[in-house]
Design a protein around this motif. Structure first.
Motif, PDB file in Angstrom:
ATOM      1  N   ASN A  70       1.039  -1.202  -0.003  1.00  0.00           N
ATOM      2  CA  ASN A  70       0.174   0.038   0.249  1.00  0.00           C
ATOM      3  C   ASN A  70       0.932   1.213   0.011  1.00  0.00           C
ATOM      4  O   ASN A  70       1.177   1.837   1.258  1.00  0.00           O
ATOM      5  CB  ASN A  70      -0.877   0.173   1.358  1.00  0.00           C
ATOM      6  N   THR A  71       1.262   1.657  -1.149  1.00  0.00           N
ATOM      7  CA  THR A  71       2.341   2.668  -1.497  1.00  0.00           C
ATOM      8  C   THR A  71       1.960   3.950  -0.903  1.00  0.00           C
ATOM      9  O   THR A  71       2.859   4.975  -0.218  1.00  0.00           O
ATOM     10  CB  THR A  71       2.730   2.864  -2.682  1.00  0.00           C
ATOM     11  N   LYS A  72       0.581   4.169  -0.837  1.00  0.00           N
ATOM     12  CA  LYS A  72       0.100   5.626  -0.389  1.00  0.00           C
ATOM     13  C   LYS A  72       0.281   5.617   0.988  1.00  0.00           C
ATOM     14  O   LYS A  72       0.901   6.756   1.426  1.00  0.00           O
ATOM     15  CB  LYS A  72      -1.503   5.441  -0.798  1.00  0.00           C
ATOM     16  N   GLU A  73      -0.120   4.764   1.690  1.00  0.00           N
ATOM     17  CA  GLU A  73       0.076   4.661   3.278  1.00  0.00           C
ATOM     18  C   GLU A  73       1.763   4.488   3.638  1.00  0.00           C
ATOM     19  O   GLU A  73       2.048   5.065   4.735  1.00  0.00           O
ATOM     20  CB  GLU A  73      -0.570   3.597   4.060  1.00  0.00           C
TER      21      GLU A  73
ATOM     22  N   ASN B 102      19.035  -1.979   3.104  1.00  0.00           N
ATOM     23  CA  ASN B 102      19.711  -0.883   2.404  1.00  0.00           C
ATOM     24  C   ASN B 102      18.702  -0.221   1.486  1.00  0.00           C
ATOM     25  O   ASN B 102      17.700  -0.532   1.334  1.00  0.00           O
ATOM     26  CB  ASN B 102      20.867  -1.468   1.587  1.00  0.00           C
ATOM     27  N   ARG B 103      19.011   1.067   1.073  1.00  0.00           N
ATOM     28  CA  ARG B 103      18.374   1.985   0.428  1.00  0.00           C
ATOM     29  C   ARG B 103      17.784   1.383  -0.845  1.00  0.00           C
ATOM     30  O   ARG B 103      16.633   1.698  -1.348  1.00  0.00           O
ATOM     31  CB  ARG B 103      18.934   3.281   0.341  1.00  0.00           C
ATOM     32  N   SER B 104      18.585   0.958  -1.700  1.00  0.00           N
ATOM     33  CA  SER B 104      18.208   0.197  -2.837  1.00  0.00           C
ATOM     34  C   SER B 104      17.181  -0.959  -2.812  1.00  0.00           C
ATOM     35  O   SER B 104      16.127  -0.838  -3.727  1.00  0.00           O
ATOM     36  CB  SER B 104      19.345  -0.215  -3.696  1.00  0.00           C
ATOM     37  N   THR B 105      17.132  -1.876  -1.934  1.00  0.00           N
ATOM     38  CA  THR B 105      16.345  -2.737  -1.691  1.00  0.00           C
ATOM     39  C   THR B 105      14.957  -2.050  -1.166  1.00  0.00           C
ATOM     40  O   THR B 105      13.967  -2.525  -1.995  1.00  0.00           O
ATOM     41  CB  THR B 105      16.367  -3.611  -0.419  1.00  0.00           C
TER      42      THR B 105
ATOM     43  N   ILE C 237       9.055  -0.082  -2.853  1.00  0.00           N
ATOM     44  CA  ILE C 237       8.408   0.882  -2.991  1.00  0.00           C
ATOM     45  C   ILE C 237       7.812   1.221  -4.320  1.00  0.00           C
ATOM     46  O   ILE C 237       6.786   1.439  -4.501  1.00  0.00           O
ATOM     47  CB  ILE C 237       8.778   2.216  -2.238  1.00  0.00           C
ATOM     48  N   HIS C 238       8.889   1.445  -5.389  1.00  0.00           N
ATOM     49  CA  HIS C 238       8.573   1.834  -6.478  1.00  0.00           C
ATOM     50  C   HIS C 238       8.025   0.543  -7.549  1.00  0.00           C
ATOM     51  O   HIS C 238       7.382   0.985  -8.266  1.00  0.00           O
ATOM     52  CB  HIS C 238       9.611   2.717  -7.213  1.00  0.00           C
ATOM     53  N   ASN C 239       8.343  -0.467  -6.904  1.00  0.00           N
ATOM     54  CA  ASN C 239       7.750  -1.553  -7.843  1.00  0.00           C
ATOM     55  C   ASN C 239       6.469  -2.195  -7.128  1.00  0.00           C
ATOM     56  O   ASN C 239       5.829  -2.851  -7.580  1.00  0.00           O
ATOM     57  CB  ASN C 239       8.737  -2.762  -7.845  1.00  0.00           C
ATOM     58  N   LYS C 240       6.048  -1.462  -5.966  1.00  0.00           N
ATOM     59  CA  LYS C 240       4.854  -1.608  -5.511  1.00  0.00           C
ATOM     60  C   LYS C 240       4.544  -3.156  -4.822  1.00  0.00           C
ATOM     61  O   LYS C 240       3.372  -3.748  -4.980  1.00  0.00           O
ATOM     62  CB  LYS C 240       3.560  -1.003  -6.013  1.00  0.00           C
ATOM     63  N   SER C 241       5.933  -3.673  -4.772  1.00  0.00           N
ATOM     64  CA  SER C 241       5.891  -5.299  -4.428  1.00  0.00           C
ATOM     65  C   SER C 241       6.674  -5.513  -3.408  1.00  0.00           C
ATOM     66  O   SER C 241       7.795  -5.145  -3.573  1.00  0.00           O
ATOM     67  CB  SER C 241       6.036  -6.121  -5.582  1.00  0.00           C
ATOM     68  N   ALA C 242       6.308  -6.351  -2.325  1.00  0.00           N
ATOM     69  CA  ALA C 242       7.316  -6.714  -1.208  1.00  0.00           C
ATOM     70  C   ALA C 242       7.601  -8.154  -1.378  1.00  0.00           C
ATOM     71  O   ALA C 242       6.826  -8.993  -1.257  1.00  0.00           O
ATOM     72  CB  ALA C 242       6.413  -6.304   0.047  1.00  0.00           C
TER      73      ALA C 242
END
Length: 83
Positions: free
Chosen positions: A4-7, A30-33, A38-43
Motif C-alpha cells: 500500500n504505497t500510499k500509506e 539498504n536504500r536500494s532494496t 516501494i517503486h515496484n509496489k511489491s514486497a
C-alpha cells in the motif's frame, strides 16, 4: 505481496521527512532494496519481514502497509508473537 504505497509513503513522509534512505536504515535494509520495493509496489519476503518487524516494534499494524493475498488462511484474528 502488494504494498500500500500510499500509506507507506505517508509513514515515510511523516516519520522520516520523506527520506527513503532514513526509513531503510530504520527497518534494517539498504536504500536500494527499499526503493525498489516501494517503486515496484511489491514486497519480497526480505522487505516484508523487515517492515513487519518495524511495525511490531513501533506498535503499528503492518496490514496498513501490505496487502495480503486473498488466499491467505486466517487462523486467528490476533497476531501471535513468537519469541
Amino acid at each position: 505481496m502488494k504494498l500500500n504505497t500510499k500509506e507507506l509513503n505517508k509513514l515515510i513522509d511523516n516519520n522520516f521527512d520523506g527520506n527513503i534512505a532514513k526509513f531503510a536504515r530504520n527497518i534494517g535494509l539498504n536504500r536500494s532494496t527499499t526503493f525498489k520495493a516501494i517503486h515496484n509496489k511489491s514486497a519480497g519476503s526480505k522487505f516484508a519481514g523487515h517492515l513487519i518487524a518495524f511495525c511490531d516494534k513501533n506498535q503499528l499494524d503492518f496490514r496498513e502497509y501490505i496487502f495480503l493475498p486473498n488466499n491467505v488462511k486466517k487462523i486467528n484474528q490476533k497476531l501471535i508473537k513468537v519469541s
